[in-house]
Design an enzyme around this catalytic site. Structure first.
Site, PDB file in Angstrom:
ATOM      1  N   CYS A  36       0.838  -1.204   0.000  1.00  0.00           N
ATOM      2  CA  CYS A  36       0.000   0.000   0.000  1.00  0.00           C
ATOM      3  C   CYS A  36       0.870   1.250   0.000  1.00  0.00           C
ATOM      4  O   CYS A  36       1.834   1.336   0.769  1.00  0.00           O
ATOM      5  CB  CYS A  36      -0.914  -0.002   1.228  1.00  0.00           C
ATOM      6  SG  CYS A  36      -2.030   1.402   1.237  1.00  0.00           S
ATOM      7  N   CYS A  40       0.470   4.726   6.914  1.00  0.00           N
ATOM      8  CA  CYS A  40      -0.134   4.538   8.241  1.00  0.00           C
ATOM      9  C   CYS A  40       0.883   3.868   9.155  1.00  0.00           C
ATOM     10  O   CYS A  40       1.329   2.754   8.871  1.00  0.00           O
ATOM     11  CB  CYS A  40      -1.406   3.706   8.119  1.00  0.00           C
ATOM     12  SG  CYS A  40      -2.508   4.356   6.847  1.00  0.00           S
ATOM     13  N   CYS A  43       0.564   0.104  10.248  1.00  0.00           N
ATOM     14  CA  CYS A  43       0.103  -0.924   9.313  1.00  0.00           C
ATOM     15  C   CYS A  43       1.220  -1.746   8.670  1.00  0.00           C
ATOM     16  O   CYS A  43       2.144  -1.220   8.070  1.00  0.00           O
ATOM     17  CB  CYS A  43      -0.731  -0.287   8.208  1.00  0.00           C
ATOM     18  SG  CYS A  43      -1.489  -1.536   7.135  1.00  0.00           S
ATOM     19  N   CYS A  80     -16.473  -9.395   5.538  1.00  0.00           N
ATOM     20  CA  CYS A  80     -15.777  -8.130   5.289  1.00  0.00           C
ATOM     21  C   CYS A  80     -14.556  -8.386   4.415  1.00  0.00           C
ATOM     22  O   CYS A  80     -13.724  -9.234   4.744  1.00  0.00           O
ATOM     23  CB  CYS A  80     -15.342  -7.517   6.611  1.00  0.00           C
ATOM     24  SG  CYS A  80     -16.702  -7.372   7.774  1.00  0.00           S
ATOM     25  N   CYS A 111     -19.461  -6.441   3.445  1.00  0.00           N
ATOM     26  CA  CYS A 111     -18.748  -5.226   3.847  1.00  0.00           C
ATOM     27  C   CYS A 111     -17.450  -5.179   3.044  1.00  0.00           C
ATOM     28  O   CYS A 111     -16.866  -6.230   2.752  1.00  0.00           O
ATOM     29  CB  CYS A 111     -18.437  -5.260   5.339  1.00  0.00           C
ATOM     30  SG  CYS A 111     -17.443  -3.871   5.912  1.00  0.00           S
ATOM     31  N   CYS A 171     -19.348   1.579   8.580  1.00  0.00           N
ATOM     32  CA  CYS A 171     -18.565   0.962   9.662  1.00  0.00           C
ATOM     33  C   CYS A 171     -17.338   1.838   9.840  1.00  0.00           C
ATOM     34  O   CYS A 171     -16.529   1.978   8.918  1.00  0.00           O
ATOM     35  CB  CYS A 171     -18.167  -0.454   9.264  1.00  0.00           C
ATOM     36  SG  CYS A 171     -17.030  -1.228  10.429  1.00  0.00           S
ATOM     37  N   ARG A 243     -17.735  -3.110  17.704  1.00  0.00           N
ATOM     38  CA  ARG A 243     -16.978  -4.341  17.455  1.00  0.00           C
ATOM     39  C   ARG A 243     -15.641  -4.324  18.178  1.00  0.00           C
ATOM     40  O   ARG A 243     -14.826  -3.402  18.001  1.00  0.00           O
ATOM     41  CB  ARG A 243     -16.725  -4.535  15.955  1.00  0.00           C
ATOM     42  CG  ARG A 243     -15.940  -5.817  15.673  1.00  0.00           C
ATOM     43  CD  ARG A 243     -15.876  -6.192  14.222  1.00  0.00           C
ATOM     44  NE  ARG A 243     -17.197  -6.258  13.648  1.00  0.00           N
ATOM     45  CZ  ARG A 243     -17.550  -5.552  12.580  1.00  0.00           C
ATOM     46  NH1 ARG A 243     -16.694  -4.758  12.005  1.00  0.00           N
ATOM     47  NH2 ARG A 243     -18.774  -5.646  12.114  1.00  0.00           N
TER      48      ARG A 243
HETATM   49  N1  SAM Z   1      -6.689   0.122   3.389  1.00  0.00           N
HETATM   50  C1  SAM Z   1      -7.991   0.330   3.954  1.00  0.00           C
HETATM   51  C2  SAM Z   1      -8.000   1.513   4.894  1.00  0.00           C
HETATM   52  O1  SAM Z   1      -6.940   1.801   5.436  1.00  0.00           O
HETATM   53  O2  SAM Z   1      -9.049   2.075   5.073  1.00  0.00           O
HETATM   54  C3  SAM Z   1      -8.482  -0.899   4.724  1.00  0.00           C
HETATM   55  C4  SAM Z   1      -7.452  -1.705   5.434  1.00  0.00           C
HETATM   56  S1  SAM Z   1      -7.688  -2.121   7.129  1.00  0.00           S
HETATM   57  C5  SAM Z   1      -9.355  -2.478   7.393  1.00  0.00           C
HETATM   58  C6  SAM Z   1      -7.535  -0.671   7.887  1.00  0.00           C
HETATM   59  C7  SAM Z   1      -7.860  -0.620   9.353  1.00  0.00           C
HETATM   60  O3  SAM Z   1      -7.399  -1.744  10.121  1.00  0.00           O
HETATM   61  C8  SAM Z   1      -7.136   0.580   9.878  1.00  0.00           C
HETATM   62  O4  SAM Z   1      -7.934   1.756   9.635  1.00  0.00           O
HETATM   63  C9  SAM Z   1      -6.972   0.242  11.330  1.00  0.00           C
HETATM   64  O5  SAM Z   1      -8.096   0.733  12.050  1.00  0.00           O
HETATM   65  C10 SAM Z   1      -6.933  -1.281  11.397  1.00  0.00           C
HETATM   66  N2  SAM Z   1      -5.552  -1.746  11.594  1.00  0.00           N
HETATM   67  C11 SAM Z   1      -4.630  -1.900  10.634  1.00  0.00           C
HETATM   68  N3  SAM Z   1      -3.448  -2.294  11.189  1.00  0.00           N
HETATM   69  C12 SAM Z   1      -3.666  -2.390  12.539  1.00  0.00           C
HETATM   70  C13 SAM Z   1      -2.850  -2.753  13.654  1.00  0.00           C
HETATM   71  N4  SAM Z   1      -1.545  -3.067  13.512  1.00  0.00           N
HETATM   72  N5  SAM Z   1      -3.406  -2.749  14.889  1.00  0.00           N
HETATM   73  C14 SAM Z   1      -4.709  -2.425  15.051  1.00  0.00           C
HETATM   74  N6  SAM Z   1      -5.535  -2.055  14.044  1.00  0.00           N
HETATM   75  C15 SAM Z   1      -5.013  -2.045  12.792  1.00  0.00           C
HETATM   76 FE1  SF4 Z   2      -2.792   1.147   3.442  1.00  0.00          FE
HETATM   77 FE2  SF4 Z   2      -2.656  -0.128   5.780  1.00  0.00          FE
HETATM   78 FE3  SF4 Z   2      -3.132   2.484   5.718  1.00  0.00          FE
HETATM   79 FE4  SF4 Z   2      -5.018   0.798   4.848  1.00  0.00          FE
HETATM   80  S1  SF4 Z   2      -4.247   0.972   6.940  1.00  0.00           S
HETATM   81  S2  SF4 Z   2      -4.364   2.689   3.859  1.00  0.00           S
HETATM   82  S3  SF4 Z   2      -3.711  -0.837   3.969  1.00  0.00           S
HETATM   83  S4  SF4 Z   2      -1.249   1.473   5.020  1.00  0.00           S
END
Ligand code: SAM
Ligand code: SF4
Length: 299
Positions: A36, A40, A43, A80, A111, A171, A243
């Site tokens: 990606c 973030c 992530c 989802c 979802c 959501c 959730r």
């Molecule tokens: N890429 C899409 C986005 O960022 O909207 C969807 C990917 S995923 C559903 C994104 C969400 O998963 C993030 O907004 C975060 O809330 C959660 N998430 C991702 N990595 C995480 C982590 N290491 N610990 C807890 N929550 C996490």
């Molecule tokens: Fe990309 Fe992860 Fe951020 Fe979603 S949460 S936009 S997958 S870096």
């Protein structure tokens, strides 16, 4: 307010709208892994983080249907589909539409969480019958730039508005444990509650400290503060499903039970979330048995 008072208030609000012994079960599938372009800090799928995760292509519809059928047979009522994208490309939309239609045909609520959407993309997914779209605010507007710099808080709010305008249920939630203050947590929950229409589902994640990410060494969330945040979410969004999302594999049964008492009434089942561990069917089934809780049925 004392912890006992807050819990009593949250449980009272919860009971006024939900059966406190029922949990909505969802299942999450990564339909496109890694690579990606967003940054973030939490992530594992960001190409900016050195997590070694190999980027994959968009999953075939047939594979998604196979996984969704297993989820349905395992008791999930919502499926989802998440993608490690900033936004879907228009060339992907036909495949995404086919996924929504095929999963819906299994009798599951659908979802998707694909990043930011254009108006047309939101309308296309709505026309395909998508039931929910996940797009998390993750933290307060003030703290957001500390966590993500490749997009703004306003970008997230814009996508939530587009999803709502397209007629798809929302959501939206966030993560605790990013280094945010208590005020940031409250601001995030208040922002969600004050959206023109509160989200129908509010995922509250506990940060999973993924190796190779900027937040791999973040301080753990105080468990009681985590429960307080669930309770506040319940009180401010009394009709939403709250959730208990990422981080459950790090939580004791007792901490999860406190979260349910605080008003959490939905979980993801299955061994993995997107790239992280999840408690798995056996442990979840044992927990529900111990607590005398049952799964919501579809419809
Ligand atoms: N890429 C899409 C986005 O960022 O909207 C969807 C990917 S995923 C559903 C994104 C969400 O998963 C993030 O907004 C975060 O809330 C959660 N998430 C991702 N990595 C995480 C982590 N290491 N610990 C807890 N929550 C996490
Ligand atoms: Fe990309 Fe992860 Fe951020 Fe979603 S949460 S936009 S997958 S870096």
């Amino acid at each position: 307010m004392g912890f006992a008072d807050l819990m009593f208030r949250a449980q009272s609000v919860h009971r006024a709208h939900f059966d406190p012994n029922r949990l909505q079960l969802s299942r999450l599938l990564n339909i496109k892994t890694g690579g990606c372009p967003e940054d973030c800090g939490y992530c594992s799928q960001s190409s900016r983080n050195a997590t070694g995760l190999k980027a994959g292509r968009l999953m075939a519809v047939e594979q998604v249907v196979r996984e969704a059928r297993k989820a349905r047979d395992g008791g999930a009522t919502r499926y989802c589909m998440g993608a490690a994208w900033r936004s879907p490309k228009d060339r992907d939309m036909d495949t995404l539409v086919a996924m929504v239609q095929a999963v819906k045909a299994l009798g599951l609520e659908t979802c998707m969480t694909l990043g930011m959407l254009s108006d047309d993309q939101a309308d296309t997914l709505a026309a395909a019958g998508l039931d929910y779209y996940n797009h998390n605010l993750d933290t307060s507007e003030r703290f957001y730039p500390e966590i993500v710099t490749t997009r703004s808080y306003a970008d997230r709010l814009d996508t939530l508005a587009r999803v709502r305008a397209a007629g798809i249920r929302v959501c939206a939630g966030g993560i605790l444990g990013l280094g945010e203050s208590a005020a940031d947590r409250i601001d995030m929950i208040v922002t969600l509650a004050n959206l023109p229409e509160p989200p129908e589902s509010v995922p509250i994640n506990m940060l999973i400290r993924m190796p190779g990410t900027e937040l791999a060494d973040a301080d753990p969330v105080d468990p009681f503060d985590f429960v307080r945040s669930i309770a506040l979410t319940r009180i401010l969004m009394p009709r939403s499903h709250v959730r208990l999302t990422a981080g459950r594999s790090m939580m004791s049964d007792e901490l999860q039970a406190l979260c349910f008492l605080a008003g959490a009434n939905s979980i993801f089942v299955g061994d993995t979330l997107l790239t992280a561990a999840n408690p798995g069917e056996d442990r979840d089934a044992a927990l529900l048995r111990r607590l005398g809780m049952t799964a919501e049925t579809a419809g």
